[in-house]
Motif scaffolding. Structure first.
Motif, short mmCIF file in Angstrom:
data_model
loop_
_atom_site.label_atom_id
_atom_site.label_comp_id
_atom_site.label_asym_id
_atom_site.label_seq_id
_atom_site.Cartn_x
_atom_site.Cartn_y
_atom_site.Cartn_z
N ALA A 104 0.89 -1.14 0.00
CA ALA A 104 0.00 0.00 0.00
C ALA A 104 0.92 1.18 0.00
CB ALA A 104 -0.87 -0.01 1.23
N ILE B 196 0.00 -2.84 7.79
CA ILE B 196 -0.33 -1.94 6.68
C ILE B 196 0.47 -0.65 6.79
CG2 ILE B 196 -2.16 -0.55 5.65
CD1 ILE B 196 -4.09 -2.85 6.45
N ARG C 14 3.17 1.09 4.08
CA ARG C 14 3.11 2.48 3.65
C ARG C 14 4.38 3.24 4.01
NH1 ARG C 14 -3.21 3.81 5.16
NH2 ARG C 14 -4.11 2.85 3.29
N VAL D 290 -6.55 0.14 1.84
CA VAL D 290 -6.31 -1.29 2.05
C VAL D 290 -6.94 -1.78 3.35
CG1 VAL D 290 -4.53 -3.05 2.30
CG2 VAL D 290 -4.17 -1.14 0.73
N ALA D 291 -6.91 -0.95 4.38
CA ALA D 291 -7.40 -1.39 5.69
C ALA D 291 -8.87 -1.80 5.65
CB ALA D 291 -7.18 -0.28 6.72
N ALA E 147 -8.80 -5.57 4.43
CA ALA E 147 -7.81 -6.52 4.96
C ALA E 147 -8.41 -7.36 6.08
CB ALA E 147 -6.59 -5.76 5.46
#
Length: 221
Positions: free
Chosen positions: A16, A49, A53, A133-134, A137
Motif C-alpha cells: 500500500a 499496513i 506504507r 487497504v485497511a 484486509a
C-alpha cells in the motif's frame, strides 16, 4: 520458447504505497493550530499496513511460482506511490512495470504491450494510491507470532482477485515489518506466489526504472 514462459501470467505485488495528504488554509494573522499527532496503529493488521506504507523505495530478488509449480526468478524495484518493476531472469522476454497509474506487461517476443488500470488488477490493493487497504484486509492467524498474514479482497469487486500478504517482524525494516511474500488469486482462480529475498530499503532508484522500450512497430506517416 518453452511453455512456461509463454503461459506466464501477470504477477502480483505488495505494498500500500500511497497515503492521502490534505491541506488547510490558515486565516491571515491567525496562529496555526498544532497538528494532531497521528494515531498509533491499534491492531496487528493496522501495524502491518502502516509498515507497508512506510516503504519509500525497495529493491529485492524474487521467485515467482505458478499454480503448476513452475518457477521464474528476477528482481523487483519499488517506489511509492504505485511504481513497480518486475525484471525477469535472462531468457524471459517479459517485463512488467507500473508508472503509478497503469500496470503494463511487455512481451518482447511477440512485440505486444498490454495495459490495465492498477485498480483492475490483483495488485490494485497494494499499488492503487486511492485504495484504502485497511477496509478490505482480514487478519489470518498464523502459527508463528512473528509472522503476519493478511487477506485483501474488495467484496464489491471480486473480479479484482484476492491478495494475501505475508509480513515478518524485523526491526530493521520500515515500521518493524518486512515484506516477505504474497500470493494472488485472480478471478479465473489462477494462483501466483511471489517470495522476496535480499530486501534493500531506501535505495536510490533511477528515474527511468519504470519506463520501457516499446517493441511495437512504429507507423510512419
Amino acid at each position: 520458447m518453452n511453455t512456461l514462459i509463454r503461459k506466464i501470467r501477470l504477477p502480483a505485488i505488495a505494498l500500500a504505497l500511497a497515503t492521502s495528504v490534505t491541506t488547510s488554509v490558515t486565516p491571515a494573522l491567525a496562529k496555526p493550530a498544532p497538528a494532531p499527532a497521528p494515531a498509533a496503529p491499534s491492531t496487528e493488521a493496522d501495524r502491518a499496513i502502516a509498515a507497508l506504507r512506510a516503504i519509500t523505495t525497495m529493491r529485492a530478488d524474487f521467485v515467482q511460482t505458478d499454480r503448476n509449480g513452475q518457477r521464474l526468478t528476477g528482481t523487483i524495484t519499488l517506489q511509492r506511490p504505485g511504481k513497480i518493476r518486475f525484471q525477469y531472469q535472462p531468457g524471459v522476454p517479459l517485463l512488467i512495470v507500473s508508472d503509478g497509474s497503469a500496470l503494463t506487461m511487455i512481451d518482447y517476443e511477440v512485440r505486444q504491450v498490454s495495459r490495465w488500470p492498477i485498480r483492475n488488477s490483483p495488485l490494485g490493493a497494494l499499488l492503487d494510491p486511492n485504495k484504502d487497504v485497511a477496509r478490505y484486509a482480514r487478519l489470518v492467524p498464523t502459527a508463528n507470532p512473528n509472522v503476519t498474514s493478511l487477506d485483501i479482497k474488495d467484496p464489491r469487486h471480486p473480479e479484482y482477485g484476492t491478495l494475501t500478504l505475508i509480513m515478518v517482524r524485523n526491526p530493521a525494516a520500515p515500521g518493524g515489518y518486512q515484506l516477505d511474500s504474497w500470493v494472488t488469486l485472480d478471478s479465473q482462480n489462477q494462483r501466483t506466489a511471489i517470495r522476496l529475498s535480499n530486501q534493500r530499503y531506501g535505495v536510490p532508484i533511477p528515474a527511468n526504472s519504470f519506463r520501457f522500450n516499446d517493441p511495437r512497430p512504429q507507423i510512419r506517416h
